[in-house]
Design a protein around this motif. Structure first.
Motif, PDB file in Angstrom:
ATOM      1  N   PHE A 294      46.273  56.206 -23.856  1.00 49.58           N
ATOM      2  CA  PHE A 294      47.265  57.103 -24.433  1.00 49.58           C
ATOM      3  C   PHE A 294      46.822  58.558 -24.316  1.00 49.58           C
ATOM      4  CE2 PHE A 294      47.761  53.041 -26.678  1.00 49.58           C
ATOM      5  CZ  PHE A 294      49.107  52.797 -26.420  1.00 49.58           C
ATOM      6  N   SER A 295      47.794  59.457 -24.541  1.00 46.49           N
ATOM      7  CA  SER A 295      47.538  60.883 -24.472  1.00 46.49           C
ATOM      8  C   SER A 295      47.466  61.468 -25.880  1.00 46.49           C
ATOM      9  CB  SER A 295      48.649  61.577 -23.684  1.00 46.49           C
ATOM     10  OG  SER A 295      48.492  62.976 -23.704  1.00 46.49           O
ATOM     11  N   ILE A 296      46.713  62.554 -26.032  1.00 45.43           N
ATOM     12  CA  ILE A 296      46.687  63.263 -27.303  1.00 45.43           C
ATOM     13  C   ILE A 296      48.037  63.941 -27.530  1.00 45.43           C
ATOM     14  CG2 ILE A 296      44.202  63.651 -27.290  1.00 45.43           C
ATOM     15  CD1 ILE A 296      44.727  66.423 -26.144  1.00 45.43           C
ATOM     16  N   LYS A 297      48.320  64.357 -28.766  1.00 45.09           N
ATOM     17  CA  LYS A 297      49.591  64.999 -29.095  1.00 45.09           C
ATOM     18  C   LYS A 297      49.665  66.397 -28.463  1.00 45.09           C
ATOM     19  CE  LYS A 297      50.188  62.705 -33.577  1.00 45.09           C
ATOM     20  NZ  LYS A 297      50.340  62.937 -35.037  1.00 45.09           N
ATOM     21  N   ASP A 298      50.907  66.816 -28.212  1.00 43.31           N
ATOM     22  CA  ASP A 298      51.117  68.165 -27.689  1.00 43.31           C
ATOM     23  C   ASP A 298      51.164  69.216 -28.798  1.00 43.31           C
ATOM     24  OD1 ASP A 298      51.219  67.377 -25.040  1.00 43.31           O
ATOM     25  OD2 ASP A 298      53.369  66.962 -25.088  1.00 43.31           O
ATOM     26  N   SER A 299      51.269  68.784 -30.059  1.00 41.65           N
ATOM     27  CA  SER A 299      51.468  69.726 -31.161  1.00 41.65           C
ATOM     28  C   SER A 299      50.201  70.506 -31.481  1.00 41.65           C
ATOM     29  CB  SER A 299      51.936  68.970 -32.411  1.00 41.65           C
ATOM     30  OG  SER A 299      50.959  68.013 -32.797  1.00 41.65           O
ATOM     31  N   LEU A 300      50.390  71.737 -31.991  1.00 37.43           N
ATOM     32  CA  LEU A 300      49.293  72.594 -32.431  1.00 37.43           C
ATOM     33  C   LEU A 300      49.410  72.818 -33.940  1.00 37.43           C
ATOM     34  CD1 LEU A 300      49.549  75.291 -29.608  1.00 37.43           C
ATOM     35  CD2 LEU A 300      47.811  73.501 -29.779  1.00 37.43           C
ATOM     36  N   SER A 301      48.292  73.054 -34.616  1.00 31.54           N
ATOM     37  CA  SER A 301      48.344  73.252 -36.060  1.00 31.54           C
ATOM     38  C   SER A 301      47.617  74.511 -36.527  1.00 31.54           C
ATOM     39  CB  SER A 301      47.766  72.028 -36.779  1.00 31.54           C
ATOM     40  OG  SER A 301      46.420  71.826 -36.373  1.00 31.54           O
ATOM     41  N   ASN A 302      46.753  75.058 -35.711  1.00 32.65           N
ATOM     42  CA  ASN A 302      45.944  76.206 -36.171  1.00 32.65           C
ATOM     43  C   ASN A 302      46.565  77.536 -35.705  1.00 32.65           C
ATOM     44  OD1 ASN A 302      45.304  75.743 -33.442  1.00 32.65           O
ATOM     45  ND2 ASN A 302      43.335  76.771 -33.678  1.00 32.65           N
ATOM     46  N   TYR A 303      47.810  77.766 -36.113  1.00 32.75           N
ATOM     47  CA  TYR A 303      48.430  79.018 -35.711  1.00 32.75           C
ATOM     48  C   TYR A 303      49.429  79.469 -36.787  1.00 32.75           C
ATOM     49  CZ  TYR A 303      52.738  76.507 -34.569  1.00 32.75           C
ATOM     50  OH  TYR A 303      53.882  75.754 -34.638  1.00 32.75           O
ATOM     51  N   VAL A 304      49.761  80.764 -36.731  1.00 35.89           N
ATOM     52  CA  VAL A 304      50.906  81.308 -37.474  1.00 35.89           C
ATOM     53  C   VAL A 304      51.814  81.970 -36.459  1.00 35.89           C
ATOM     54  CG1 VAL A 304      49.658  81.666 -39.634  1.00 35.89           C
ATOM     55  CG2 VAL A 304      49.653  83.468 -37.894  1.00 35.89           C
ATOM     56  N   GLU A 305      53.080  82.035 -36.762  1.00 37.27           N
ATOM     57  CA  GLU A 305      54.044  82.619 -35.846  1.00 37.27           C
ATOM     58  C   GLU A 305      54.549  83.945 -36.420  1.00 37.27           C
ATOM     59  OE1 GLU A 305      57.754  81.109 -33.047  1.00 37.27           O
ATOM     60  OE2 GLU A 305      57.030  79.875 -34.698  1.00 37.27           O
ATOM     61  N   VAL A 306      54.456  84.967 -35.632  1.00 39.03           N
ATOM     62  CA  VAL A 306      54.872  86.308 -36.046  1.00 39.03           C
ATOM     63  C   VAL A 306      56.057  86.739 -35.193  1.00 39.03           C
ATOM     64  CG1 VAL A 306      54.131  88.708 -36.351  1.00 39.03           C
ATOM     65  CG2 VAL A 306      52.466  86.842 -36.621  1.00 39.03           C
ATOM     66  N   PHE A 307      57.141  87.147 -35.851  1.00 34.78           N
ATOM     67  CA  PHE A 307      58.306  87.584 -35.079  1.00 34.78           C
ATOM     68  C   PHE A 307      59.113  88.582 -35.912  1.00 34.78           C
ATOM     69  CE2 PHE A 307      59.468  83.881 -37.513  1.00 34.78           C
ATOM     70  CZ  PHE A 307      60.729  84.172 -38.002  1.00 34.78           C
ATOM     71  N   GLY A 308      60.018  89.249 -35.293  1.00 31.37           N
ATOM     72  CA  GLY A 308      60.880  90.233 -35.954  1.00 31.37           C
ATOM     73  C   GLY A 308      61.062  91.451 -35.072  1.00 31.37           C
ATOM     74  N   SER A 309      62.062  92.260 -35.398  1.00 35.27           N
ATOM     75  CA  SER A 309      62.385  93.411 -34.560  1.00 35.27           C
ATOM     76  C   SER A 309      61.309  94.493 -34.592  1.00 35.27           C
ATOM     77  CB  SER A 309      63.730  94.014 -35.005  1.00 35.27           C
ATOM     78  OG  SER A 309      63.671  94.398 -36.381  1.00 35.27           O
ATOM     79  N   SER A 310      60.494  94.496 -35.639  1.00 32.74           N
ATOM     80  CA  SER A 310      59.459  95.526 -35.754  1.00 32.74           C
ATOM     81  C   SER A 310      58.106  95.078 -35.202  1.00 32.74           C
ATOM     82  CB  SER A 310      59.293  95.941 -37.216  1.00 32.74           C
ATOM     83  OG  SER A 310      58.919  94.818 -37.995  1.00 32.74           O
ATOM     84  N   VAL A 311      58.057  93.887 -34.645  1.00 30.28           N
ATOM     85  CA  VAL A 311      56.801  93.353 -34.099  1.00 30.28           C
ATOM     86  C   VAL A 311      56.747  93.664 -32.601  1.00 30.28           C
ATOM     87  CG1 VAL A 311      55.378  91.308 -33.725  1.00 30.28           C
ATOM     88  CG2 VAL A 311      56.740  91.531 -35.819  1.00 30.28           C
ATOM     89  N   VAL A 312      55.666  94.309 -32.171  1.00 27.32           N
ATOM     90  CA  VAL A 312      55.554  94.688 -30.754  1.00 27.32           C
ATOM     91  C   VAL A 312      55.377  93.464 -29.861  1.00 27.32           C
ATOM     92  CG1 VAL A 312      54.216  96.028 -29.072  1.00 27.32           C
ATOM     93  CG2 VAL A 312      54.556  96.912 -31.389  1.00 27.32           C
ATOM     94  N   ARG A 313      54.484  92.534 -30.286  1.00 27.43           N
ATOM     95  CA  ARG A 313      54.248  91.323 -29.477  1.00 27.43           C
ATOM     96  C   ARG A 313      54.446  90.087 -30.359  1.00 27.43           C
ATOM     97  NH1 ARG A 313      50.195  94.817 -27.479  1.00 27.43           N
ATOM     98  NH2 ARG A 313      50.421  95.246 -25.250  1.00 27.43           N
ATOM     99  N   PRO A 314      55.668  89.631 -30.510  1.00 20.79           N
ATOM    100  CA  PRO A 314      55.918  88.431 -31.314  1.00 20.79           C
ATOM    101  C   PRO A 314      55.345  87.195 -30.635  1.00 20.79           C
ATOM    102  CG  PRO A 314      57.914  89.122 -30.200  1.00 20.79           C
ATOM    103  CD  PRO A 314      56.906  90.199 -29.934  1.00 20.79           C
TER     104      PRO A 314
END
Length: 276
Positions: free
Chosen positions: A248-268
């Motif tokens: 079998f293969s390992i999962k594709d999911s990631l857990s050690n991250y946060v997601e940053v987004f919005g109109s004022s974010v230079v690099r979302p």
């Protein structure tokens, strides 16, 4: 045919035909057995024999004034018998320099039901040698080979236990194993695991042998194994004819991250999260 030539102080050129017993007859010398010799060994043998009749080949004093050259003339085809699990069992004419491994090219090798692990050379009713062609196919290492002779029998027995492997290995496929070989050898033949292989669980699909089906109450069964434990402790896991191993293969999911987004974010996007 063997072409023998002397030049220098003594000169002659003569062609000798090897008889069925493997001899040639050299004038002033007599019968010389040459069967099975390489050209280099043959030249050394004839040099030693002829130096007794022609002293200028190897004089006791000074430099030699007669020189020898040995080459091959007309090479007669060699007849061998091919039997067993091949598409066309028959007699084949092959080159006199053919070996047991190279003879497979003349008859196309075994059928899919024939063995590549136990190719046999039979001479005078006795098994003279065997080769395991997997060593050559999977590693490129030339097997210990055998030179064929007239009326030798090349025999391809039925293939041994056959297992398949799919999933996260570098070489998926169907492999023939010897009776003493198991999971570790199968992984080696398949090029070993990929970096995405899940180590905590692999699964064997097994056909129950006919004599045990009634007592067990099933025809097939699944067996889960812990690959990490097997490889770490070098455990021997037996495999049986018809087994199918899935990695079998390992999962594709990631857990050690946060997601940053919005109109004022230079690099979302996603960013690594470290506790604290």
């Amino acid at each position: 045919e063997i072409i023998l030539m002397l030049w220098g102080e003594s000169q002659f050129r003569q062609i000798f035909t090897i008889d069925r017993e493997g001899y040639i007859f050299v004038p002033e010398v007599g019968q010389v057995f040459v069967n099975g010799l390489t050209l280099e060994t043959l030249e050394e043998k004839l040099f030693l024999i002829l130096s007794k009749a022609y002293s200028t080949l190897r004089p006791s004093q000074g430099e030699p004034t007669t020189f020898i050259d040995v080459s091959l003339g007309d090479l007669r085809p060699l007849r061998i018998i091919v039997l067993g699990d091949v598409s066309q069992p028959s007699a084949y004419s092959v080159s006199p320099s053919t070996s047991l491994s190279s003879s497979l090219y003349y008859f196309g090798g075994p059928t899919k039901y024939g063995s590549l692990r136990d190719i046999r050379l039979i001479r005078n009713g006795k098994v003279l040698g065997r080769i395991d062609f997997y060593n050559y196919l999977l590693s490129g290492k030339i097997p210990i080979d055998y030179r064929l002779q007239l009326d030798d029998v090349v025999f391809i027995p039925p293939r041994g236990k056959t297992v398949s492997i799919i999933g996260e290995v570098k070489r998926q496929g169907i492999f023939e194993l010897k009776e003493s070989e198991g999971l570790n050898e199968l992984l080696m033949f398949s090029g070993n695991l990929t970096s995405e292989a899940y180590m905590k669980r692999a699964q064997i699909s097994r056909i129950i042998s006919a004599d045990k089906r009634e007592s067990i109450g099933m025809d097939r069964m699944l067996i889960d194994i812990d690959l990490h434990s097997i490889i770490k402790d070098n455990k021997k896991i037996d495999l049986f004819d018809g087994d199918k191993l899935k990695i079998f293969s390992i999962k594709d999911s990631l857990s050690n991250y946060v997601e940053v987004f919005g109109s004022s974010v230079v690099r979302p996007g996603r960013y690594q999260f470290t506790p604290g």
